[in-house]
Write an enzyme that holds these catalytic residues in place. Structure first.
Site, PDB file in Angstrom:
ATOM      1  N   LEU A  58      66.175-164.410  70.941  1.00  0.00           N
ATOM      2  CA  LEU A  58      65.407-163.541  71.857  1.00  0.00           C
ATOM      3  C   LEU A  58      63.953-163.758  71.375  1.00  0.00           C
ATOM      4  CD1 LEU A  58      67.506-160.418  71.835  1.00  0.00           C
ATOM      5  CD2 LEU A  58      67.451-161.901  73.758  1.00  0.00           C
ATOM      6  N   GLY A  60      60.112-163.242  70.668  1.00  0.00           N
ATOM      7  CA  GLY A  60      59.095-162.095  70.553  1.00  0.00           C
ATOM      8  C   GLY A  60      57.774-162.195  71.448  1.00  0.00           C
ATOM      9  N   VAL A  84      65.250-164.593  66.174  1.00  0.00           N
ATOM     10  CA  VAL A  84      63.994-164.339  66.989  1.00  0.00           C
ATOM     11  C   VAL A  84      63.389-165.643  67.277  1.00  0.00           C
ATOM     12  CG1 VAL A  84      61.883-163.346  66.837  1.00  0.00           C
ATOM     13  CG2 VAL A  84      63.615-161.846  65.868  1.00  0.00           C
ATOM     14  N   LYS A  85      62.747-165.697  68.566  1.00  0.00           N
ATOM     15  CA  LYS A  85      62.003-167.080  68.693  1.00  0.00           C
ATOM     16  C   LYS A  85      60.566-166.601  68.941  1.00  0.00           C
ATOM     17  CE  LYS A  85      63.347-169.290  72.273  1.00  0.00           C
ATOM     18  NZ  LYS A  85      63.974-169.598  73.777  1.00  0.00           N
ATOM     19  N   LEU A  86      59.864-167.663  68.249  1.00  0.00           N
ATOM     20  CA  LEU A  86      58.487-167.332  67.944  1.00  0.00           C
ATOM     21  C   LEU A  86      57.790-168.777  68.326  1.00  0.00           C
ATOM     22  CD1 LEU A  86      58.476-165.041  65.051  1.00  0.00           C
ATOM     23  CD2 LEU A  86      57.322-164.424  67.119  1.00  0.00           C
TER      24      LEU A  86
END
Length: 215
Positions: A58, A60, A84-86
């Site tokens: 998912l 951010g 978390v994907k950034l």
């Protein structure tokens, strides 16, 4: 491992039911294409997990570093299966480093050049997502850039893995697999292309026909 790059619930659930896919990847663009918004992310996480996704990636979002970190922490709170994907921006990488120091799994995304492997490594990311097809759109050789990125990470020995993204066809998938890339996120159309090779489908149909003819 293979992941499904989609937020289309019906298609994702059908694909997860095969048992062949390890999880789901999303981003705001994927959500938008499915008629969803960032506010729908908790619901997407719930149904993906219920359908058998072992890992849910998912992304951010936020207009500045503080907002990006705050939203990323909200995603972490959804469950231990969340990565978390950034983005590989200054802000995204800074937030990535803070989260990974706390043991949060992070994927650095929107990568367009092999040199960005160094940034993902420095951020302590578990995965980095090169945009193979989009590199090609810019005149780069996406397969070669991704293979070089994989080699750089493998040499570093820190454990960051390539999750190849923005793949356009099965030929790119096969070429990267031959170069040692192990993780792929695929559109539902590309998943179907892998699952339903027309020659294989025809051969299977012929097997059934011959089986019936033989009694």
């Amino acid at each position: 491992m293979l992941y499904i790059d989609s937020a289309d619930r019906d298609q994702v659930e059908r694909l997860l039911a095969t048992g062949l896919f390890a999880g789901v990847t999303t981003n705001p663009t994927i959500l938008y294409r499915s008629g969803l918004t960032v506010d729908d992310v908790p619901a997407v996480h719930r149904w993906a997990r219920a359908a058998g996704a072992g890992t849910v990636f998912l992304q951010g979002v936020g207009p500045d570093e503080a907002a990006l970190e705050a939203h990323s922490r909200e995603l972490v709170a959804l469950g231990p299966d969340v990565v978390v994907k950034l983005p590989a921006t200054r802000e995204g990488l800074a937030v990535s480093r803070r989260l990974t120091r706390e043991g949060v799994p992070v994927l650095v995304t929107a990568v367009y050049h092999a040199s960005q492997a160094l940034l993902a490594d420095a951020a302590g990311a578990g995965w980095v997502a090169p945009y193979v097809g989009r590199m090609g759109d810019l005149g780069l050789d996406g397969v070669e850039q991704t293979a070089d990125l994989h080699a750089t990470l493998h040499a570093s020995g820190q454990g960051c893995r390539v999750l190849a993204a923005s793949l356009r066809d099965t030929t790119q998938v096969a070429a990267l697999a031959a170069r040692g890339v192990e993780d792929f996120t695929l559109s539902t159309a590309l998943c179907a292309a892998l699952l339903e090779n027309p020659d294989t489908v025809a051969a299977a149909a012929q097997f059934e026909t011959d089986a019936r003819a033989a009694g």
